[in-house]
Motif scaffolding. Structure first.
Motif, PDB file in Angstrom:
ATOM      1  N   THR A  65       0.999  -1.189  -0.149  1.00 16.20           N
ATOM      2  CA  THR A  65       0.151  -0.066  -0.014  1.00 16.20           C
ATOM      3  C   THR A  65       0.665   1.200  -0.012  1.00 16.20           C
ATOM      4  O   THR A  65       0.579   2.296  -0.340  1.00 16.20           O
ATOM      5  N   SER A  66       1.988   1.266   0.584  1.00 12.12           N
ATOM      6  CA  SER A  66       2.866   2.309   0.749  1.00 12.12           C
ATOM      7  C   SER A  66       4.367   1.964   0.897  1.00 12.12           C
ATOM      8  O   SER A  66       4.523   0.774   1.017  1.00 12.12           O
ATOM      9  N   GLY A  67       5.371   2.793   0.939  1.00 12.13           N
ATOM     10  CA  GLY A  67       6.705   2.459   0.990  1.00 12.13           C
ATOM     11  C   GLY A  67       7.061   1.795   2.391  1.00 12.13           C
ATOM     12  O   GLY A  67       7.922   0.869   2.460  1.00 12.13           O
ATOM     13  N   PRO A  68       6.729   2.367   3.660  1.00  9.70           N
ATOM     14  CA  PRO A  68       7.020   1.471   4.898  1.00  9.70           C
ATOM     15  C   PRO A  68       6.971   0.322   5.115  1.00  9.70           C
ATOM     16  O   PRO A  68       7.791  -0.560   5.304  1.00  9.70           O
ATOM     17  N   PRO A  69       5.767  -0.424   4.705  1.00 10.49           N
ATOM     18  CA  PRO A  69       5.739  -1.776   4.811  1.00 10.49           C
ATOM     19  C   PRO A  69       6.624  -2.531   3.684  1.00 10.49           C
ATOM     20  O   PRO A  69       7.139  -3.606   3.890  1.00 10.49           O
ATOM     21  N   LEU A  70       6.740  -1.889   2.409  1.00  9.34           N
ATOM     22  CA  LEU A  70       7.683  -2.425   1.651  1.00  9.34           C
ATOM     23  C   LEU A  70       9.036  -2.628   1.945  1.00  9.34           C
ATOM     24  O   LEU A  70       9.698  -3.591   2.062  1.00  9.34           O
ATOM     25  N   LEU A  71       9.338  -1.449   2.803  1.00 15.06           N
ATOM     26  CA  LEU A  71      10.806  -1.805   3.393  1.00 15.06           C
ATOM     27  C   LEU A  71      10.890  -2.374   4.517  1.00 15.06           C
ATOM     28  O   LEU A  71      12.078  -2.979   4.550  1.00 15.06           O
ATOM     29  N   GLU A  72       9.756  -2.644   5.480  1.00 16.18           N
ATOM     30  CA  GLU A  72       9.797  -3.727   6.273  1.00 16.18           C
ATOM     31  C   GLU A  72      10.131  -5.171   5.752  1.00 16.18           C
ATOM     32  O   GLU A  72      10.813  -6.010   6.146  1.00 16.18           O
ATOM     33  N   ALA A  73       9.374  -5.342   4.791  1.00 19.03           N
ATOM     34  CA  ALA A  73       9.300  -6.663   3.988  1.00 19.03           C
ATOM     35  C   ALA A  73      10.848  -6.799   3.545  1.00 19.03           C
ATOM     36  O   ALA A  73      11.487  -7.884   3.484  1.00 19.03           O
ATOM     37  N   ALA A  74      11.506  -5.715   2.777  1.00 21.56           N
ATOM     38  CA  ALA A  74      13.043  -5.988   2.230  1.00 21.56           C
ATOM     39  C   ALA A  74      13.872  -5.983   3.393  1.00 21.56           C
ATOM     40  O   ALA A  74      14.628  -7.041   3.372  1.00 21.56           O
ATOM     41  N   SER A  75      13.792  -5.457   4.668  1.00 19.47           N
ATOM     42  CA  SER A  75      14.511  -5.600   5.627  1.00 19.47           C
ATOM     43  C   SER A  75      14.556  -6.988   6.239  1.00 19.47           C
ATOM     44  O   SER A  75      15.563  -7.540   6.580  1.00 19.47           O
ATOM     45  N   ALA A  76      13.466  -7.519   6.013  1.00 27.44           N
ATOM     46  CA  ALA A  76      13.252  -8.897   6.447  1.00 27.44           C
ATOM     47  C   ALA A  76      13.851  -9.963   5.593  1.00 27.44           C
ATOM     48  O   ALA A  76      13.716 -11.292   5.961  1.00 27.44           O
ATOM     49  N   GLY A  77      14.086  -9.670   4.235  1.00 31.38           N
ATOM     50  CA  GLY A  77      14.500 -10.546   3.413  1.00 31.38           C
ATOM     51  C   GLY A  77      13.347 -11.157   2.602  1.00 31.38           C
ATOM     52  O   GLY A  77      13.504 -12.190   1.828  1.00 31.38           O
ATOM     53  N   ALA A  78      12.127 -10.702   2.821  1.00 31.50           N
ATOM     54  CA  ALA A  78      10.729 -11.086   2.114  1.00 31.50           C
ATOM     55  C   ALA A  78      10.637 -10.778   0.754  1.00 31.50           C
ATOM     56  O   ALA A  78      10.255 -11.376  -0.115  1.00 31.50           O
ATOM     57  N   ILE A  79      11.483  -9.680   0.481  1.00 27.63           N
ATOM     58  CA  ILE A  79      11.599  -9.331  -0.980  1.00 27.63           C
ATOM     59  C   ILE A  79      12.879  -8.756  -0.891  1.00 27.63           C
ATOM     60  O   ILE A  79      13.549  -8.386  -0.267  1.00 27.63           O
ATOM     61  N   ASP A  80      13.255  -8.828  -2.250  1.00 28.57           N
ATOM     62  CA  ASP A  80      14.660  -8.465  -2.765  1.00 28.57           C
ATOM     63  C   ASP A  80      14.817  -6.856  -2.982  1.00 28.57           C
ATOM     64  O   ASP A  80      16.047  -6.478  -2.583  1.00 28.57           O
ATOM     65  N   LEU A  81      13.896  -6.367  -3.638  1.00 20.91           N
ATOM     66  CA  LEU A  81      14.039  -4.857  -3.862  1.00 20.91           C
ATOM     67  C   LEU A  81      12.557  -4.176  -4.172  1.00 20.91           C
ATOM     68  O   LEU A  81      11.711  -4.951  -4.497  1.00 20.91           O
ATOM     69  N   GLY A  82      12.393  -2.838  -4.083  1.00 21.90           N
ATOM     70  CA  GLY A  82      11.242  -2.211  -4.760  1.00 21.90           C
ATOM     71  C   GLY A  82      11.457  -1.006  -4.535  1.00 21.90           C
ATOM     72  O   GLY A  82      12.414  -0.454  -4.058  1.00 21.90           O
ATOM     73  N   GLY A  83      10.318  -0.097  -5.156  1.00 25.07           N
ATOM     74  CA  GLY A  83      10.420   1.447  -5.153  1.00 25.07           C
ATOM     75  C   GLY A  83       9.408   1.814  -4.033  1.00 25.07           C
ATOM     76  O   GLY A  83       8.644   1.526  -3.737  1.00 25.07           O
ATOM     77  N   VAL A  84      10.173   3.151  -3.495  1.00 18.58           N
ATOM     78  CA  VAL A  84       9.591   3.800  -2.666  1.00 18.58           C
ATOM     79  C   VAL A  84       9.831   5.483  -2.759  1.00 18.58           C
ATOM     80  O   VAL A  84      10.563   5.771  -3.830  1.00 18.58           O
ATOM     81  N   GLY A  85       9.266   6.328  -2.127  1.00 18.25           N
ATOM     82  CA  GLY A  85       9.214   7.646  -2.320  1.00 18.25           C
ATOM     83  C   GLY A  85      10.668   8.284  -1.318  1.00 18.25           C
ATOM     84  O   GLY A  85      11.209   7.345  -0.970  1.00 18.25           O
ATOM     85  N   ASN A  86      10.627   9.349  -1.041  1.00 20.53           N
ATOM     86  CA  ASN A  86      11.777  10.091  -0.701  1.00 20.53           C
ATOM     87  C   ASN A  86      12.040   9.766   0.839  1.00 20.53           C
ATOM     88  O   ASN A  86      13.043   9.980   1.327  1.00 20.53           O
ATOM     89  N   THR A  87      10.836   9.660   1.555  1.00 23.96           N
ATOM     90  CA  THR A  87      10.851   9.555   3.024  1.00 23.96           C
ATOM     91  C   THR A  87      10.881   8.220   3.559  1.00 23.96           C
ATOM     92  O   THR A  87      11.761   8.019   4.404  1.00 23.96           O
ATOM     93  N   PRO A  88      10.192   6.985   3.203  1.00 25.89           N
ATOM     94  CA  PRO A  88      10.392   5.665   3.618  1.00 25.89           C
ATOM     95  C   PRO A  88      12.021   5.374   4.052  1.00 25.89           C
ATOM     96  O   PRO A  88      12.080   4.663   5.049  1.00 25.89           O
TER      97      PRO A  88
END
Length: 323
Positions: A65-88
């Motif tokens: 839905t937005s950048g913060p949960p995407l980066l939580e998944a990336a930090s956990a290794g659940a995804i390899d990469l993804g696109g977010v805005g300038n703040t996440p």
């Protein structure tokens, strides 16, 4: 904050595992790149540009839905990469997340806007004092809101942020349960065209307009994954430039992929597309200024050194592809 981030990331990773978002081809040895996406953005962009053909690896997409949960998944290794805005990435860095910014793009900052409902008496940023403003915490809209308030001589403590994901915020906004909504495209265009919203103030001249591709450190520690990341980033940069000269096709693909109405997709694309931007010292410095603004506002608990979370190793290959 770091412990809370790690806990959320672990829970998110477990949820992805249970939902089947793991490499189905792992047992065969096929290389799988797990990519996080928002509102069908990268997937529809690459598809419409014809750049998902003949991939030397498989992409498994996950939608956020937005950048913060995407980066939580990336930090956990659940995804390899993804696109977010300038703040996440700033919030993730503050939580010492296991992520690295690997590519940048720049778009029209006016798509980050503070909207008011139809009939609202508010007429300027100064009028936001004491008002309830829906915003996704740690999103690009959160950063834009902070900067807009600062320019108006206000602080984040002078308003009442209501932290909601875009879908929940849209409902609260249309039902007039909040006074304003800080949001980004395509939600900005959707609210303007379908909900009678009005732009109170936007991020033009305030926000830096950057977006980022962010990789998990686990992916960057894997030589096979790193090669796939390099190829993906090069394709994405090519797709971004393609979309700039094929805006009608881009809008149609975006609408088809996400269920957005064609007029909404066309309006969002007309406002401008994100174009590849090398990870220069100027980009890093701009992000550092934004991070420092959050620290000064006491939204973040301490200083963030944004440069520690940036790796520009892929820029030369991306630029070579574009040439």
């Amino acid at each position: 904050m770091s412990r809370r981030f790690d806990l959320r990331a672990a829970v998110f990773a477990a949820a992805l595992l249970l939902s089947g978002c793991t490499p189905s081809a792992a047992d065969t040895g096929e290389l799988v790149l797990k990519v996080g996406d928002q509102k069908g953005n990268a997937q529809s962009l690459l598809s419409s540009a014809g750049l998902l053909k003949d991939l030397p690896y498989k992409i498994e997409w996950s939608t956020f839905t937005s950048g913060p949960p995407l980066l939580e998944a990336a930090s956990a290794g659940a995804i390899d990469l993804g696109g977010v805005g300038n703040t996440p990435p700033i919030f993730a860095a503050a939580a010492n997340a296991k992520i690295t910014v690997v590519a940048a793009a720049k778009g029209d900052a006016s798509s980050d806007a503070i909207l008011v409902p139809e009939g609202s008496p508010l007429t300027g940023a100064n009028a936001l004092r004491g008002k309830q403003i829906a915003v996704a915490k740690g999103s690009s809209a959160h950063g834009s809101l902070l900067l807009v308030l600062q320019r108006a001589g206000l602080s984040i403590t002078d308003v009442k942020p209501v932290f909601l994901a875009p879908a929940e915020a849209f409902a609260a906004f249309t039902q007039k349960r909040v006074d304003a909504w800080a949001i980004w495209d395509p939600y900005t265009s959707q609210a303007l065209l379908e909900a009678g919203a009005r732009v109170l103030v936007d991020g033009a001249g305030v926000a830096n307009g950057y977006s980022f591709q962010v990789a998990s450190r686990a992916a960057l520690d894997n030589s096979r994954k790193t090669g796939a990341v390099k190829d993906y980033l090069s394709r994405l940069a090519k797709a971004q430039h393609w979309s700039d000269t094929h805006r009608a096709e881009r809008a149609k693909a975006w609408a088809a992929e996400t269920g957005l109405s064609l007029p909404v997709a066309e309006a969002a694309v007309a406002r401008g597309v994100d174009l590849y931007q090398p990870l220069t010292p100027e980009v890093v410095a701009s992000e550092q200024q934004l991070a420092d603004a959050f620290t000064a506002a006491k939204v973040l608990p301490g200083k963030v050194n944004f440069a520690e979370f940036v790796d520009n190793r892929f820029d030369a290959d991306i630029q070579a592809t574009l040439r």
